[in-house]
Design a protein around this motif. Structure first.
Motif, PDB file in Angstrom:
ATOM      1  N   PHE A 112     -34.891  -2.294 -37.097  1.00 15.19           N
ATOM      2  CA  PHE A 112     -36.279  -1.824 -36.670  1.00 15.19           C
ATOM      3  C   PHE A 112     -36.131  -0.867 -38.477  1.00 15.19           C
ATOM      4  O   PHE A 112     -35.169  -0.294 -38.009  1.00 15.19           O
ATOM      5  CB  PHE A 112     -35.940  -0.766 -35.837  1.00 15.19           C
ATOM      6  CG  PHE A 112     -37.356  -0.059 -35.259  1.00 15.19           C
ATOM      7  CD1 PHE A 112     -38.507  -0.357 -35.976  1.00 15.19           C
ATOM      8  CD2 PHE A 112     -36.976   1.130 -34.683  1.00 15.19           C
ATOM      9  CE1 PHE A 112     -39.320   0.217 -35.867  1.00 15.19           C
ATOM     10  CE2 PHE A 112     -38.389   1.811 -35.252  1.00 15.19           C
ATOM     11  CZ  PHE A 112     -39.508   1.402 -35.265  1.00 15.19           C
ATOM     12  N   SER A 113     -37.508  -1.231 -38.427  1.00 18.51           N
ATOM     13  CA  SER A 113     -37.876  -0.407 -39.689  1.00 18.51           C
ATOM     14  C   SER A 113     -36.829  -0.119 -40.738  1.00 18.51           C
ATOM     15  O   SER A 113     -36.223  -1.206 -41.138  1.00 18.51           O
ATOM     16  CB  SER A 113     -38.174   1.197 -39.492  1.00 18.51           C
ATOM     17  OG  SER A 113     -39.315   1.926 -40.301  1.00 18.51           O
ATOM     18  N   MET A 114     -35.963   0.347 -41.015  1.00 18.93           N
ATOM     19  CA  MET A 114     -35.000   0.827 -42.581  1.00 18.93           C
ATOM     20  C   MET A 114     -33.648  -0.276 -41.729  1.00 18.93           C
ATOM     21  O   MET A 114     -33.165  -0.597 -42.378  1.00 18.93           O
ATOM     22  CB  MET A 114     -33.942   2.165 -42.389  1.00 18.93           C
ATOM     23  CG  MET A 114     -32.810   2.695 -43.719  1.00 18.93           C
ATOM     24  SD  MET A 114     -32.107   3.998 -43.168  1.00 18.93           S
ATOM     25  CE  MET A 114     -31.680   4.096 -41.443  1.00 18.93           C
ATOM     26  N   GLY A 115     -33.689  -0.486 -40.332  1.00 17.68           N
ATOM     27  CA  GLY A 115     -32.114  -1.124 -39.901  1.00 17.68           C
ATOM     28  C   GLY A 115     -33.001  -2.874 -40.607  1.00 17.68           C
ATOM     29  O   GLY A 115     -31.924  -3.115 -40.149  1.00 17.68           O
ATOM     30  N   GLY A 116     -33.983  -2.982 -40.651  1.00 18.44           N
ATOM     31  CA  GLY A 116     -34.602  -3.952 -40.988  1.00 18.44           C
ATOM     32  C   GLY A 116     -33.676  -4.650 -42.334  1.00 18.44           C
ATOM     33  O   GLY A 116     -33.845  -5.368 -42.394  1.00 18.44           O
ATOM     34  N   PHE A 117     -34.185  -3.484 -43.502  1.00 17.30           N
ATOM     35  CA  PHE A 117     -33.131  -4.056 -44.861  1.00 17.30           C
ATOM     36  C   PHE A 117     -32.433  -4.331 -44.345  1.00 17.30           C
ATOM     37  O   PHE A 117     -31.923  -4.808 -45.088  1.00 17.30           O
ATOM     38  CB  PHE A 117     -33.972  -2.733 -45.309  1.00 17.30           C
ATOM     39  CG  PHE A 117     -34.934  -2.236 -44.925  1.00 17.30           C
ATOM     40  CD1 PHE A 117     -36.488  -2.460 -44.914  1.00 17.30           C
ATOM     41  CD2 PHE A 117     -35.371  -0.742 -45.904  1.00 17.30           C
ATOM     42  CE1 PHE A 117     -37.318  -1.950 -45.046  1.00 17.30           C
ATOM     43  CE2 PHE A 117     -36.220  -0.235 -46.083  1.00 17.30           C
ATOM     44  CZ  PHE A 117     -37.190  -0.752 -46.009  1.00 17.30           C
ATOM     45  N   VAL A 118     -31.430  -3.166 -43.392  1.00 15.90           N
ATOM     46  CA  VAL A 118     -30.055  -3.316 -43.708  1.00 15.90           C
ATOM     47  C   VAL A 118     -29.408  -4.964 -43.361  1.00 15.90           C
ATOM     48  O   VAL A 118     -29.026  -5.564 -42.795  1.00 15.90           O
ATOM     49  CB  VAL A 118     -29.024  -2.009 -42.794  1.00 15.90           C
ATOM     50  CG1 VAL A 118     -27.780  -2.634 -42.655  1.00 15.90           C
ATOM     51  CG2 VAL A 118     -29.804  -0.798 -43.224  1.00 15.90           C
ATOM     52  N   ALA A 119     -30.470  -4.799 -42.162  1.00 19.51           N
ATOM     53  CA  ALA A 119     -30.546  -6.992 -41.550  1.00 19.51           C
ATOM     54  C   ALA A 119     -30.157  -7.525 -42.671  1.00 19.51           C
ATOM     55  O   ALA A 119     -29.449  -8.944 -42.021  1.00 19.51           O
ATOM     56  CB  ALA A 119     -31.285  -6.682 -39.454  1.00 19.51           C
ATOM     57  N   GLN A 120     -31.242  -7.532 -42.795  1.00 26.76           N
ATOM     58  CA  GLN A 120     -31.516  -8.565 -44.101  1.00 26.76           C
ATOM     59  C   GLN A 120     -30.112  -8.448 -45.295  1.00 26.76           C
ATOM     60  O   GLN A 120     -29.663  -9.850 -45.473  1.00 26.76           O
ATOM     61  CB  GLN A 120     -33.133  -8.730 -45.090  1.00 26.76           C
ATOM     62  CG  GLN A 120     -34.224  -8.528 -44.676  1.00 26.76           C
ATOM     63  CD  GLN A 120     -35.736  -7.825 -44.941  1.00 26.76           C
ATOM     64  OE1 GLN A 120     -35.314  -8.083 -46.449  1.00 26.76           O
ATOM     65  NE2 GLN A 120     -36.169  -7.072 -45.009  1.00 26.76           N
ATOM     66  N   GLY A 207     -33.615   8.522 -49.948  1.00 24.04           N
ATOM     67  CA  GLY A 207     -33.654   7.320 -51.368  1.00 24.04           C
ATOM     68  C   GLY A 207     -33.940   5.973 -51.232  1.00 24.04           C
ATOM     69  O   GLY A 207     -34.005   5.032 -52.154  1.00 24.04           O
ATOM     70  N   LEU A 208     -32.865   5.650 -50.310  1.00 29.64           N
ATOM     71  CA  LEU A 208     -32.252   3.818 -50.446  1.00 29.64           C
ATOM     72  C   LEU A 208     -33.643   3.290 -50.291  1.00 29.64           C
ATOM     73  O   LEU A 208     -34.034   2.049 -50.567  1.00 29.64           O
ATOM     74  CB  LEU A 208     -31.609   4.106 -49.567  1.00 29.64           C
ATOM     75  CG  LEU A 208     -31.153   4.075 -48.002  1.00 29.64           C
ATOM     76  CD1 LEU A 208     -31.780   3.136 -47.415  1.00 29.64           C
ATOM     77  CD2 LEU A 208     -29.772   4.470 -47.557  1.00 29.64           C
ATOM     78  N   ILE A 209     -34.565   3.634 -49.391  1.00 28.81           N
ATOM     79  CA  ILE A 209     -35.657   2.869 -48.478  1.00 28.81           C
ATOM     80  C   ILE A 209     -36.869   3.096 -49.786  1.00 28.81           C
ATOM     81  O   ILE A 209     -36.771   1.716 -50.488  1.00 28.81           O
ATOM     82  CB  ILE A 209     -36.709   3.617 -47.420  1.00 28.81           C
ATOM     83  CG1 ILE A 209     -35.433   4.255 -46.193  1.00 28.81           C
ATOM     84  CG2 ILE A 209     -38.068   4.248 -47.301  1.00 28.81           C
ATOM     85  CD1 ILE A 209     -36.234   5.060 -44.901  1.00 28.81           C
ATOM     86  N   MET A 210     -37.088   4.007 -50.842  1.00 33.93           N
ATOM     87  CA  MET A 210     -37.591   3.957 -51.917  1.00 33.93           C
ATOM     88  C   MET A 210     -37.077   2.704 -52.883  1.00 33.93           C
ATOM     89  O   MET A 210     -37.652   2.365 -53.287  1.00 33.93           O
ATOM     90  CB  MET A 210     -37.786   5.593 -52.485  1.00 33.93           C
ATOM     91  CG  MET A 210     -38.138   6.724 -51.712  1.00 33.93           C
ATOM     92  SD  MET A 210     -39.477   6.315 -51.501  1.00 33.93           S
ATOM     93  CE  MET A 210     -40.142   4.783 -49.667  1.00 33.93           C
ATOM     94  N   ASP A 211     -35.707   3.072 -52.858  1.00 35.82           N
ATOM     95  CA  ASP A 211     -35.774   1.872 -53.703  1.00 35.82           C
ATOM     96  C   ASP A 211     -35.936   0.401 -53.487  1.00 35.82           C
ATOM     97  O   ASP A 211     -35.639  -0.584 -54.470  1.00 35.82           O
ATOM     98  CB  ASP A 211     -33.811   1.918 -54.163  1.00 35.82           C
ATOM     99  CG  ASP A 211     -33.502   3.394 -54.659  1.00 35.82           C
ATOM    100  OD1 ASP A 211     -33.951   4.011 -55.082  1.00 35.82           O
ATOM    101  OD2 ASP A 211     -32.526   3.977 -55.312  1.00 35.82           O
ATOM    102  N   PHE A 212     -35.598   0.352 -52.262  1.00 39.59           N
ATOM    103  CA  PHE A 212     -35.623  -0.693 -51.276  1.00 39.59           C
ATOM    104  C   PHE A 212     -37.185  -1.143 -51.547  1.00 39.59           C
ATOM    105  O   PHE A 212     -37.541  -1.991 -51.851  1.00 39.59           O
ATOM    106  CB  PHE A 212     -35.061  -1.567 -50.052  1.00 39.59           C
ATOM    107  CG  PHE A 212     -34.895  -2.089 -49.338  1.00 39.59           C
ATOM    108  CD1 PHE A 212     -34.430  -3.344 -49.055  1.00 39.59           C
ATOM    109  CD2 PHE A 212     -36.645  -2.489 -48.564  1.00 39.59           C
ATOM    110  CE1 PHE A 212     -34.161  -4.348 -48.406  1.00 39.59           C
ATOM    111  CE2 PHE A 212     -36.630  -3.183 -47.647  1.00 39.59           C
ATOM    112  CZ  PHE A 212     -35.570  -4.571 -48.069  1.00 39.59           C
TER     113      PHE A 212
END
Length: 293
Positions: A112-120, A207-212
């Motif tokens: 979910f949300s940031m967790g979706g970045f991690v899932a990818q 920070g990691l959200i902004m980078d992604f």
């Protein structure tokens, strides 16, 4: 909204457990009846500032009626120890280490949300560990085609405490006050709560959200390497990820389905917990059937 009586949420009563990986103690909860422990586990990966307590019990329980659900807290989140991850790939590495420490060779992941970045990222990095992927209220890595988030959404997300209207704006569509209050009421049911996310961890997450999202990582370019069947679930009024971005994510993936819920916000699974859960269950059942052939 869910019709389930609030006192019957099994996930509200689920005990927080821990597993050691090196010098990190990861917190997690398991939900689901014993008959589903033989199914491929579905590991939940959370949003910015989300702890184990912030998963909607209506959604978790509806999924757990049919699946073995594992709610996971990354290092330095809630009661998990260790140092906060500073990149999406580091969070993906932590998630994979946790899964293996739990004794699982294959899992499904829901981010979910940031967790979706991690899932990818974990699906790209671990093609044999991750069987299928569910992405809720999330988007692809930043690229020249992505639409930006609204001007105020991150200012609200960074507030120390959220008001009713903050929660409504962050997670629900305009006019969905009843669904917002229902979620708040469900969220308040648990009494033994996880610690709030510490400021240093919030800073690392931001920070990691902004980078992604800013295109400073190569995750968008790597989407073509992600071969797992993927279900993308979005609302058409998501202030973090405009719906165009879901189409970009869908376009780049080899095997994807896209469901856009009308008049829904960033958290369609909180606005329509039973409906979204049913869709997730159907999607995973197809993967079960394919695996048994």
């Amino acid at each position: 909204m869910s019709d389930r009586p609030v006192q019957q949420y099994l996930s509200v009563e689920a005990q927080t457990q821990y597993v050691e990986v090196g010098d990190v103690r990861y917190a997690y909860r398991e939900v689901g009846t014993d008959q589903h422990r033989g199914t491929t586990p579905l590991v939940f990966l959370h949003r910015f500032r989300g702890t184990l307590d912030d998963w909607d019990p209506a959604f978790v329980d509806a999924v757990a009626e049919h699946r073995h659900v594992i709610l996971f807290s990354d290092a330095a989140v809630g009661s998990s120890t260790g140092s906060p991850a500073t990149s999406v790939d580091a969070k993906a590495e932590n998630a994979a280490s946790f899964v293996r420490a739990m004794g699982h060779d294959v899992v499904d992941v829901l981010g979910f949300s940031m967790g979706g970045f991690v899932a990818q990222a974990v699906a790209m990095r671990e093609p044999t560990l991750v069987r299928s992927v569910v992405l809720v209220g999330t988007g692809p890595g930043g690229n020249p085609e992505t639409d930006p988030h609204t001007d105020i959404v991150f200012d609200i997300a960074l507030k120390p405490e959220y008001s009713f209207e903050d929660i409504r704006y962050l997670f629900f569509a305009d006019g969905r006050e009843a669904e917002t209050q229902a979620y708040i009421d469900r969220h308040a049911l648990r009494t033994d709560r996880e610690p709030l996310v510490a400021p240093a961890t919030i800073q690392a997450m931001a920070g990691l959200i902004m980078d992604f999202m800013g295109g400073k990582t190569d995750h968008y370019a790597r989407l073509g390497t992600m071969r797992q069947p993927t279900l993308i679930v979005s609302g058409d009024d998501d202030h973090f990820f405009p719906v165009k971005n879901q189409w970009l994510l869908y376009r780049e993936l080899a095997d994807a389905q896209l469901a856009v819920y009308p008049q829904a916000g960033h958290a369609p699974h909180q606005q329509h917990p039973d409906t979204v859960a049913a869709q997730v269950i159907r999607f995973l059942h197809v993967q079960d059937t394919a695996a048994s052939v």
